[in-house]
Design a protein around this motif. Structure first.
Motif, PDB file in Angstrom:
ATOM      1  N   GLU A 117       0.838  -1.206   0.000  1.00  0.00           N
ATOM      2  CA  GLU A 117       0.000   0.000   0.000  1.00  0.00           C
ATOM      3  C   GLU A 117       0.869   1.251   0.000  1.00  0.00           C
ATOM      4  OE1 GLU A 117      -4.343  -0.514   2.059  1.00  0.00           O
ATOM      5  OE2 GLU A 117      -2.676   0.108   3.325  1.00  0.00           O
ATOM      6  N   GLY A 118       0.382   2.285  -0.649  1.00  0.00           N
ATOM      7  CA  GLY A 118       1.022   3.579  -0.563  1.00  0.00           C
ATOM      8  C   GLY A 118       2.160   3.815  -1.534  1.00  0.00           C
ATOM      9  N   LEU A 119       2.434   2.865  -2.426  1.00  0.00           N
ATOM     10  CA  LEU A 119       3.477   3.078  -3.426  1.00  0.00           C
ATOM     11  C   LEU A 119       3.164   4.317  -4.258  1.00  0.00           C
ATOM     12  CD1 LEU A 119       5.939   2.104  -5.172  1.00  0.00           C
ATOM     13  CD2 LEU A 119       4.255   0.864  -6.557  1.00  0.00           C
ATOM     14  N   ILE A 120       4.176   5.197  -4.435  1.00  0.00           N
ATOM     15  CA  ILE A 120       4.032   6.340  -5.319  1.00  0.00           C
ATOM     16  C   ILE A 120       5.212   6.343  -6.287  1.00  0.00           C
ATOM     17  CG2 ILE A 120       3.840   8.839  -5.504  1.00  0.00           C
ATOM     18  CD1 ILE A 120       2.571   8.910  -2.770  1.00  0.00           C
ATOM     19  N   VAL A 121       4.894   6.310  -7.573  1.00  0.00           N
ATOM     20  CA  VAL A 121       5.906   6.258  -8.630  1.00  0.00           C
ATOM     21  C   VAL A 121       5.777   7.538  -9.446  1.00  0.00           C
ATOM     22  CG1 VAL A 121       6.879   4.926 -10.527  1.00  0.00           C
ATOM     23  CG2 VAL A 121       5.707   3.748  -8.653  1.00  0.00           C
ATOM     24  N   PHE A 122       6.818   8.333  -9.432  1.00  0.00           N
ATOM     25  CA  PHE A 122       6.819   9.656 -10.046  1.00  0.00           C
ATOM     26  C   PHE A 122       7.131   9.557 -11.547  1.00  0.00           C
ATOM     27  CE2 PHE A 122       6.912  10.489  -5.640  1.00  0.00           C
ATOM     28  CZ  PHE A 122       6.620  11.823  -5.404  1.00  0.00           C
ATOM     29  N   PRO A 123       6.919  10.635 -12.298  1.00  0.00           N
ATOM     30  CA  PRO A 123       7.124  10.572 -13.750  1.00  0.00           C
ATOM     31  C   PRO A 123       8.553  10.201 -14.116  1.00  0.00           C
ATOM     32  CG  PRO A 123       6.784  12.844 -13.016  1.00  0.00           C
ATOM     33  CD  PRO A 123       6.416  11.955 -11.880  1.00  0.00           C
ATOM     34  N   GLY A 124       8.669   9.335 -15.124  1.00  0.00           N
ATOM     35  CA  GLY A 124       9.962   8.929 -15.633  1.00  0.00           C
ATOM     36  C   GLY A 124      10.634   7.821 -14.864  1.00  0.00           C
ATOM     37  N   ALA A 125      10.061   7.388 -13.729  1.00  0.00           N
ATOM     38  CA  ALA A 125      10.663   6.294 -12.961  1.00  0.00           C
ATOM     39  C   ALA A 125      10.487   4.973 -13.699  1.00  0.00           C
ATOM     40  CB  ALA A 125      10.049   6.215 -11.574  1.00  0.00           C
ATOM     41  N   ARG A 126      11.437   4.072 -13.503  1.00  0.00           N
ATOM     42  CA  ARG A 126      11.419   2.784 -14.187  1.00  0.00           C
ATOM     43  C   ARG A 126      11.660   1.657 -13.187  1.00  0.00           C
ATOM     44  NH1 ARG A 126       9.181   5.521 -17.325  1.00  0.00           N
ATOM     45  NH2 ARG A 126      10.041   6.450 -19.221  1.00  0.00           N
ATOM     46  N   VAL A 127      10.751   0.691 -13.194  1.00  0.00           N
ATOM     47  CA  VAL A 127      10.894  -0.539 -12.416  1.00  0.00           C
ATOM     48  C   VAL A 127      10.823  -1.680 -13.411  1.00  0.00           C
ATOM     49  CG1 VAL A 127       9.943  -1.955 -10.567  1.00  0.00           C
ATOM     50  CG2 VAL A 127       9.740   0.548 -10.450  1.00  0.00           C
ATOM     51  N   ARG A 135       5.738  -1.105   1.735  1.00  0.00           N
ATOM     52  CA  ARG A 135       4.682  -0.133   2.021  1.00  0.00           C
ATOM     53  C   ARG A 135       5.236   1.288   1.932  1.00  0.00           C
ATOM     54  NH1 ARG A 135      -0.166   0.014   4.796  1.00  0.00           N
ATOM     55  NH2 ARG A 135      -0.543   1.861   6.084  1.00  0.00           N
ATOM     56  N   HIS A 136       4.482   2.170   1.280  1.00  0.00           N
ATOM     57  CA  HIS A 136       4.814   3.596   1.171  1.00  0.00           C
ATOM     58  C   HIS A 136       6.222   3.824   0.621  1.00  0.00           C
ATOM     59  CE1 HIS A 136       1.132   5.205   2.836  1.00  0.00           C
ATOM     60  NE2 HIS A 136       1.199   4.336   3.822  1.00  0.00           N
ATOM     61  N   VAL A 137       6.597   3.058  -0.388  1.00  0.00           N
ATOM     62  CA  VAL A 137       7.833   3.321  -1.126  1.00  0.00           C
ATOM     63  C   VAL A 137       7.586   4.473  -2.091  1.00  0.00           C
ATOM     64  CG1 VAL A 137       9.380   2.380  -2.901  1.00  0.00           C
ATOM     65  CG2 VAL A 137       8.781   1.004  -0.896  1.00  0.00           C
ATOM     66  N   HIS A 138       8.555   5.383  -2.203  1.00  0.00           N
ATOM     67  CA  HIS A 138       8.473   6.492  -3.152  1.00  0.00           C
ATOM     68  C   HIS A 138       9.646   6.402  -4.120  1.00  0.00           C
ATOM     69  CE1 HIS A 138       5.804   9.464  -0.648  1.00  0.00           C
ATOM     70  NE2 HIS A 138       5.299   8.252  -0.705  1.00  0.00           N
ATOM     71  N   LEU A 139       9.318   6.305  -5.401  1.00  0.00           N
ATOM     72  CA  LEU A 139      10.317   6.283  -6.468  1.00  0.00           C
ATOM     73  C   LEU A 139      10.183   7.593  -7.225  1.00  0.00           C
ATOM     74  CD1 LEU A 139       9.805   2.597  -7.676  1.00  0.00           C
ATOM     75  CD2 LEU A 139      11.374   3.456  -5.929  1.00  0.00           C
ATOM     76  N   ASN A 140      11.131   8.483  -7.001  1.00  0.00           N
ATOM     77  CA  ASN A 140      11.016   9.847  -7.497  1.00  0.00           C
ATOM     78  C   ASN A 140      11.390   9.960  -8.970  1.00  0.00           C
ATOM     79  OD1 ASN A 140      10.305  11.842  -5.137  1.00  0.00           O
ATOM     80  ND2 ASN A 140      11.631  10.252  -4.266  1.00  0.00           N
ATOM     81  N   GLN A 141      11.313  11.182  -9.487  1.00  0.00           N
ATOM     82  CA  GLN A 141      11.429  11.433 -10.921  1.00  0.00           C
ATOM     83  C   GLN A 141      12.693  10.810 -11.517  1.00  0.00           C
ATOM     84  OE1 GLN A 141      10.740  13.760  -8.614  1.00  0.00           O
ATOM     85  NE2 GLN A 141       9.289  15.272  -9.385  1.00  0.00           N
ATOM     86  N   ASN A 142      12.471  10.033 -12.589  1.00  0.00           N
ATOM     87  CA  ASN A 142      13.562   9.470 -13.397  1.00  0.00           C
ATOM     88  C   ASN A 142      14.500   8.574 -12.599  1.00  0.00           C
ATOM     89  OD1 ASN A 142      12.798  10.885 -15.875  1.00  0.00           O
ATOM     90  ND2 ASN A 142      13.475  12.727 -14.808  1.00  0.00           N
ATOM     91  N   SER A 143      14.005   7.969 -11.546  1.00  0.00           N
ATOM     92  CA  SER A 143      14.774   6.966 -10.822  1.00  0.00           C
ATOM     93  C   SER A 143      14.593   5.605 -11.494  1.00  0.00           C
ATOM     94  CB  SER A 143      14.340   6.904  -9.354  1.00  0.00           C
ATOM     95  OG  SER A 143      12.968   6.544  -9.256  1.00  0.00           O
ATOM     96  N   ALA A 144      15.421   4.632 -11.082  1.00  0.00           N
ATOM     97  CA  ALA A 144      15.363   3.306 -11.707  1.00  0.00           C
ATOM     98  C   ALA A 144      15.619   2.228 -10.661  1.00  0.00           C
ATOM     99  CB  ALA A 144      16.389   3.194 -12.829  1.00  0.00           C
ATOM    100  N   VAL A 145      14.815   1.172 -10.733  1.00  0.00           N
ATOM    101  CA  VAL A 145      15.011  -0.014  -9.896  1.00  0.00           C
ATOM    102  C   VAL A 145      15.048  -1.210 -10.832  1.00  0.00           C
ATOM    103  CG1 VAL A 145      14.133  -1.433  -8.021  1.00  0.00           C
ATOM    104  CG2 VAL A 145      13.818   1.055  -7.952  1.00  0.00           C
ATOM    105  N   ALA A 146      16.169  -1.913 -10.851  1.00  0.00           N
ATOM    106  CA  ALA A 146      16.372  -2.981 -11.824  1.00  0.00           C
ATOM    107  C   ALA A 146      15.847  -4.323 -11.308  1.00  0.00           C
ATOM    108  CB  ALA A 146      17.850  -3.067 -12.192  1.00  0.00           C
TER     109      ALA A 146
END
Length: 215
Positions: A117-127, A135-146
């Motif tokens: 719950e609470g995941l927020i994925v910002f513009p340009g982020a890539r998973v 819970r409540h993970v934030h992936l900010n602009q243009n970040s990447a998780v491989a």
């Protein structure tokens, strides 16, 4: 029918979350997904209140106002700091309101991704694939998780941060803007990786590392 939503925190991060909500609504083909009821914040500055008014979204008051919201109202924690976000999350569980999952339409969340719950994925982020997000993970602009990564609760990956394949990040980790975590490494709970750092070895819990290589 749209779902009701309250954004917690009317600082810059919270107002960016509103931008994600509006982008999600604009991209939806069946009508708006979310109806934003307003912001709550226990200590907003006058500057931030003025900026919220310019966005034409009401400031509802402190977080105690959550107890007055309609049943089923969702929350979005617009709080950038992982430790503060965890503290607020723990306090707000008493209201028993669900947390919204918000993914900007210009972000990518690949197959075989599991998130809380609470995941927020910002513009340009890539998973990419086979990723677990707490819970409540934030992936900010243009970040990447491989591929094959696991991120604990309340983790933040700041703009342009990159987490390489098969990494594990403990609860409350902060990856600073432009920082890189190389493949198959572990970052312990509560650790901070400074902006622009390159992590080449495991990071202990609660440590603060910076530089290239990060120390």
């Amino acid at each position: 029918m749209s779902l009701d939503l309250v954004i917690v925190g009317c600082g810059g991060h919270g107002r960016e979350v509103l931008g994600i909500v509006r982008a999600v609504n604009a991209a939806a083909t069946g009508g708006p997904v979310w109806r934003v009821l307003g912001f709550v914040d226990d200590g907003p500055s006058e500057v931030n209140l003025k900026r919220v008014r310019r966005l034409e979204v009401p400031y509802l008051g402190g977080t105690a106002r959550l107890g007055e919201q309609p049943a089923g109202t969702h929350l979005a924690l617009g709080i950038g700091d992982p430790a503060a976000r965890r503290s607020v999350d723990q306090r707000l569980t008493a209201y028993r309101l669900p947390a919204a999952v918000l993914v900007h339409p210009d972000a990518t969340v690949g197959p075989d991704t599991v998130y809380g719950e609470g995941l927020i994925v910002f513009p340009g982020a890539r998973v990419t694939t086979n990723v677990t997000l707490g819970r409540h993970v934030h992936l900010n602009q243009n970040s990447a998780v491989a591929h094959d990564c696991a991120l604990g609760d309340h983790v933040s990956v700041n703009p342009l941060g990159a987490v390489s394949g098969d990494c594990q990040l403990g609860d409350g980790v902060l990856i600073g803007a432009g920082a890189v975590v190389l493949q198959r490494l572990r970052v312990g709970a509560g650790a901070t990786v400074g902006a622009g750092a390159c992590v080449v070895r495991d990071v202990p819990a609660s440590a603060v590392v910076k530089g290239v290589p990060a120390r």
